[in-house]
Write a protein that holds these residues in place. Structure first.
Motif, short mmCIF file in Angstrom:
data_model
loop_
_atom_site.label_atom_id
_atom_site.label_comp_id
_atom_site.label_asym_id
_atom_site.label_seq_id
_atom_site.Cartn_x
_atom_site.Cartn_y
_atom_site.Cartn_z
N ALA A 77 0.90 -1.27 0.01
CA ALA A 77 -0.06 -0.22 0.02
C ALA A 77 0.90 1.24 -0.12
N GLN A 78 1.80 1.34 1.02
CA GLN A 78 2.83 2.37 0.83
C GLN A 78 3.37 2.69 -0.37
N ASP A 79 3.75 1.73 -1.19
CA ASP A 79 4.53 1.89 -2.68
C ASP A 79 3.53 2.36 -3.60
N ALA A 80 2.33 1.74 -3.55
CA ALA A 80 1.14 2.27 -4.41
C ALA A 80 0.81 3.75 -4.30
N ALA A 81 0.61 3.91 -3.12
CA ALA A 81 0.55 5.47 -2.66
C ALA A 81 1.42 6.26 -3.13
N ARG A 82 2.78 6.02 -2.90
CA ARG A 82 4.04 6.65 -3.62
C ARG A 82 4.00 6.80 -5.02
N MET A 83 3.58 5.60 -5.76
CA MET A 83 3.47 5.67 -7.25
C MET A 83 2.42 6.58 -7.53
N ILE A 84 1.25 6.80 -6.97
CA ILE A 84 0.24 7.77 -7.30
C ILE A 84 0.61 9.19 -7.10
N LEU A 85 1.42 9.36 -5.87
CA LEU A 85 1.63 10.86 -5.54
C LEU A 85 2.91 11.43 -6.67
N ASP A 86 3.66 10.20 -6.95
CA ASP A 86 4.91 10.77 -7.73
C ASP A 86 4.61 10.85 -9.20
N SER A 87 3.44 10.19 -9.51
CA SER A 87 2.79 10.31 -11.05
C SER A 87 2.16 11.74 -11.12
N HIS A 88 1.76 12.47 -10.16
CA HIS A 88 1.07 13.70 -10.20
C HIS A 88 2.14 14.81 -9.71
N GLY A 89 3.33 14.38 -9.73
CA GLY A 89 4.46 15.40 -9.34
C GLY A 89 4.23 15.73 -7.62
N LEU A 90 3.64 14.87 -6.89
CA LEU A 90 3.56 15.47 -5.36
C LEU A 90 4.76 14.53 -4.65
N ARG A 91 5.88 14.69 -4.91
CA ARG A 91 7.10 14.19 -4.25
C ARG A 91 7.46 14.83 -3.02
N SER B 72 -2.82 -6.07 0.11
CA SER B 72 -4.15 -6.58 -0.05
C SER B 72 -4.72 -5.46 -0.96
N ILE B 73 -5.98 -6.00 -1.48
CA ILE B 73 -7.04 -4.88 -2.39
C ILE B 73 -7.19 -4.12 -1.41
N ALA B 74 -7.67 -4.39 -0.18
CA ALA B 74 -8.26 -3.28 0.73
C ALA B 74 -7.27 -2.15 1.22
N ALA B 75 -6.19 -2.73 1.40
CA ALA B 75 -5.05 -1.83 1.69
C ALA B 75 -4.53 -0.70 0.52
N ILE B 76 -4.47 -1.29 -0.68
CA ILE B 76 -4.32 -0.24 -1.40
C ILE B 76 -5.39 0.41 -2.05
N GLY B 77 -6.52 -0.16 -1.89
CA GLY B 77 -7.59 0.84 -2.05
C GLY B 77 -7.64 1.73 -1.01
N ILE B 78 -7.48 1.50 0.32
CA ILE B 78 -7.54 2.70 1.24
C ILE B 78 -6.11 3.66 0.93
N ALA B 79 -5.10 2.92 0.51
CA ALA B 79 -4.02 3.99 0.30
C ALA B 79 -4.15 5.02 -0.73
N ALA B 80 -4.95 4.52 -1.83
CA ALA B 80 -5.40 5.39 -2.93
C ALA B 80 -6.35 6.34 -2.64
N GLY C 81 -13.01 -5.20 -5.99
CA GLY C 81 -12.99 -5.33 -4.41
C GLY C 81 -12.64 -4.04 -3.80
N ALA C 82 -11.71 -3.00 -4.60
CA ALA C 82 -11.39 -1.85 -3.92
C ALA C 82 -12.67 -0.85 -3.87
N LYS C 83 -13.36 -0.87 -5.01
CA LYS C 83 -14.56 -0.23 -5.04
C LYS C 83 -15.54 -0.37 -4.12
N LYS C 84 -15.67 -1.63 -3.74
CA LYS C 84 -16.57 -2.38 -2.48
C LYS C 84 -16.21 -1.88 -1.24
N VAL C 85 -14.91 -1.71 -0.80
CA VAL C 85 -14.25 -1.37 0.47
C VAL C 85 -14.70 0.23 0.57
#
Length: 230
Positions: A46-60, A93-101, A195-199
């Motif tokens: 989850a932390q890596d997924a959040a990092r990827m999302i932030l970096d891809s939008h210039g939020l380093r 997990s799907i839930a964790a990455i959904g929450i991080a996103a 699954g992420a949308k359900k959470v």
């Protein structure tokens, strides 16, 4: 007519909202429990997924850090920190990455100057003050027959309700951004997106329940105000 605080008939107004809140909590706990046991195919934490999302939008400049507790995840716009709970931070997990996103979605709102988020941040002090003072002021006024104190309590609680109303579009928009980003990056398969949308939908329902409860609490205070004047 005078009704003792603990036995007033207006308490029935809160029952539908209470049932909705219980149902919402059951939904979010059930969805989280189900999808926190299902790892994503790519195995990204989850932390890596959040990092990827932030970096891809210039939020380093936005940092990510763990925070104690269960489902205590949040984004702090003042310090530009995205905090993920212990059960989410290192989970793949799907839930964790959904929450991080979802929390990354709040950071994107902050970057875009999303108006409802800015408004919510502005009224947080008022809502905190209102939540602490509304009921004491109202019921002291109720017991001692002071319309002014009752009105002050109602006014403070109105600020709490406004906060809940503003929170709804903020949370729904963050979830929408999360699903869009996860789909666009190919980080999730279609089944994982479901699954992420359900959470996230279950989590959003808790905000709806909290808003309904606040609205019915206000109705109850107004009803008690009218009864005390009879």
């Amino acid at each position: 007519m005078f009704y003792p605080f603990f036995f007033d008939p207006t308490i029935i107004l809160l029952l539908p909202a209470l049932f909705l809140a219980i149902w919402a909590q059951m939904k979010v706990k059930g969805a989280y429990a189900e999808y926190s046991r299902v790892a994503t195919i790519r195995g990204i934490r989850a932390q890596d997924a959040a990092r990827m999302i932030l970096d891809s939008h210039g939020l380093r400049n936005v940092t990510i850090e763990p925070v104690p507790g269960n489902l205590t995840d949040h984004y702090d716009p003042r310090s530009k920190v995205l905090r993920l709970s212990e059960g989410v931070y290192n989970s793949a997990s799907i839930a964790a990455i959904g929450i991080a996103a979802h929390e990354a979605g709040h950071a994107l709102q902050d970057m875009d100057g999303y108006a409802p988020l800015k408004l919510r941040n502005m009224i947080v002090p008022v809502a905190n003050l209102g939540s602490g003072l509304a009921f004491p002021l109202f019921f002291i006024g109720f017991l001692f027959g002071s319309p002014t104190m009752m009105d002050m309590g109602i006014l403070f609680f109105l600020g709490v309700l406004v906060f809940h109303l503003v929170t709804l579009p903020v949370e729904f928009n963050a979830s929408g951004r999360a699903i869009k980003v996860l789909a666009g990056t190919g980080m999730f398969t279609q089944d994982e997106l479901y699954g992420a949308k359900k959470v996230l939908d279950a989590a959003a329902l808790t905000y709806v329940a909290a808003t309904v409860m606040a609205a019915m609490q206000l109705v109850r205070l107004l009803a008690l105000r009218g009864m005390r004047n009879d």
